[in-house]
Design a protein around this motif. Sequence first.
Motif, short mmCIF file in Angstrom:
data_model
loop_
_atom_site.label_atom_id
_atom_site.label_comp_id
_atom_site.label_asym_id
_atom_site.label_seq_id
_atom_site.Cartn_x
_atom_site.Cartn_y
_atom_site.Cartn_z
N LEU A 25 6.65 23.94 19.82
CA LEU A 25 6.71 25.39 20.01
C LEU A 25 6.09 25.75 21.35
N GLU A 28 8.42 24.98 24.21
CA GLU A 28 9.54 25.93 24.27
C GLU A 28 9.10 27.31 24.77
N LEU A 104 2.42 29.95 12.58
CA LEU A 104 2.79 28.60 12.15
C LEU A 104 2.07 28.28 10.85
N LEU A 133 6.99 31.36 11.07
CA LEU A 133 7.79 30.15 11.21
C LEU A 133 7.56 29.32 9.95
N ILE A 169 12.20 26.51 15.57
CA ILE A 169 11.54 26.99 16.79
C ILE A 169 12.48 27.83 17.65
N SER A 172 13.37 31.07 16.07
CA SER A 172 12.18 31.93 16.07
C SER A 172 12.04 32.65 17.40
#
Length: 184
Positions: A25, A28, A104, A133, A169, A172
């Motif tokens: 995550l 990204e 998370l 998530l 991810i 999201s």
Amino acid sequence: MASIGVFCASSQRLDGRWLDLAHDLGVEIGRRGHELVSGGGCVGMMGAVADGAREGGARTYGVIPQSLVDLEVADTKSDELVVTDGMASRKTLMIEKSDAFITLPGGLGTLDELFEVWTTGMLNLHRKPMLLLDAEGFYGGLLDWLRSLAAQEFVRREALGMLLVSRDINESLDLLEASLLGGG
């Protein structure tokens, strides 16, 4: 570019898949040109998301209470690390500095942060997108319980609608970016 606050576990005894999720995550977030706002720790998923974000090219902004600095768990590699006098002021500053939030998997501290940002959003103290998530169905039981609370009128249905939920991810971040642009 958005500042994305991430709430997650800081436990050092987690299964590697959760650390990988946090790291990926973070990468990204950076790859997409966003900034990470974290709880300022260097351990567990919190450390993994910050390291990943830096790997992806993100600026990192950490917020940590002095008591955790004293335990030597501060993310001293943060581009900016702010030390607060306690956990409540940490949450307040993270909410102020973030444009959107991703939660998370985590434990009590993570749930505390999720419910704080969600409650303040429901009270119209902010209008920032919030996303859970739900990797591997981690939050399935919680989501079922929250739906049952809404069915009994303990939680307003519009409150449930405020929380975006995704298991992936990329999805999201797509959902948060669309919400930030007014399309979500």
